[in-house]
Write an enzyme that holds these catalytic residues in place. Sequence first.
Site, mmCIF file in Angstrom:
data_model
loop_
_atom_site.group_PDB
_atom_site.id
_atom_site.type_symbol
_atom_site.label_atom_id
_atom_site.label_comp_id
_atom_site.label_asym_id
_atom_site.label_seq_id
_atom_site.Cartn_x
_atom_site.Cartn_y
_atom_site.Cartn_z
ATOM 1 C CB ALA A 233 44.895 34.946 44.772
ATOM 2 N N GLY A 237 47.552 40.779 41.992
ATOM 3 C CA GLY A 237 47.910 42.184 42.219
ATOM 4 C C GLY A 237 47.658 42.619 43.656
ATOM 5 C CE LYS A 238 41.577 44.034 43.868
ATOM 6 N NZ LYS A 238 41.646 43.384 42.562
ATOM 7 C CG ASP A 256 42.195 31.859 41.100
ATOM 8 O OD1 ASP A 256 41.848 33.024 41.377
ATOM 9 O OD2 ASP A 256 41.818 31.276 40.069
ATOM 10 C CB CYS A 354 36.488 45.495 38.979
ATOM 11 S SG CYS A 354 36.455 43.967 38.048
#
Length: 404
Positions: A233, A237-238, A256, A354
């Site tokens: 996480a 943001g997501k 996390d 990303c």
Amino acid sequence: MRLHRNLVFTVIDSLNFIFNEGEYADKVVAKALKKDKRWGSHDRKFVAETIYEIVRWKRLYAEIAEVKEPYNRDNLWRIFAVWAVLRGYNLPDWKYFEETPVRRIKGRFDELSKVRKYRESIPDWMDELGVKELGEKKWEKELAAQNEQAKVILRVNTLKTTKEQLRAILMDSNIETEFLKEYPDALVLTERANVFLTQAFKDGLFEVQDASSQLVARFLEVEPGMRVVDTCAGAGGKTLHMASMMDNKGQIIAMDIYESKLKQLKLRAKRNSVFNIDYRVIEGTKTIKKLHEKADRVLIDAPCSGLGVLKRNPDSKWKLEPEFIDNIKKTQREVLESYSKIVKPGGKMVYATCSVLPSENEEQVKHFLTTEIGKQFTFIKENKVLASESGFDGFYMALLERKK
């Protein structure tokens, strides 16, 4: 265009922290902007944008300035002089600029701009890797796109407002935005502004999140009432996007390995009026085992090279090492195999990065589908987002379904 001594000194100090002391550009810039309370928005803009530009074009400017790392103070002034000349500034008669060869700088720029690794200012190994994975043409376009300044994109918090309302509220603060066609929750700023100072931000009406990143939560097809696990996480943001898509109904387990990131997410969730998140620090395999076959949806926003977000983090061009990419691929395989077990039969999972490298993306998914756990999944679809095609960050996402 005049150069102001105190602003330029701040830039030089900041470059020293980034290039010689290994500090991250975003943190250095944030610190630099607090240096003098008397600075207006133009002064702060000059400091922030100049630091980022010199970091982005470090290899090209250093080559023109004929300086090598580690850079001493004189070297940094020479690099700055190159930037200033190429940006059309008249150099003031400060001692640092006494022997600046203005014509030679322009000549060297024209000459070096013919060679991609200088023109796009990138380490040799990264250039070679990009060509190997994407092919010369695609990589060349992608590099050019990654060297453009990132746009500021907002994601509307639909729990509190609509896109239209938010646009009107920001207009009252003289912040102009536009809608983005394919992105239902996004507004793009027509001009850069510090949106974090607005009342709308403090009231949790929006988050700053790149348009490509906003595609991920939708790709996972979350719905109100589901049990969703966000396995990596981070600052969330997501996670927050999924919460708003779920109307705060159901449960999101945000996990996390770093407790500090989850603490940050807690603060953001409070501001966003999100209250369906359960926070869990991953302390070992036990944390994962407890959730085996319990989730309707699982998001694996895997750790990666970040080669899709260089426009946002230009200093990672200089901080990344080839060994890191080799190691991160092993980590990606491990998290895919481990976290996929959380999906219940009939449930779905998204693997996202990303990065624009196929070896971190589709090749990882292909490999996963050959593993023991992977054979229990069906590949549904993928989305490969290139900065050169979308104008936003480079991203990858694959949707998989666990067989019933």
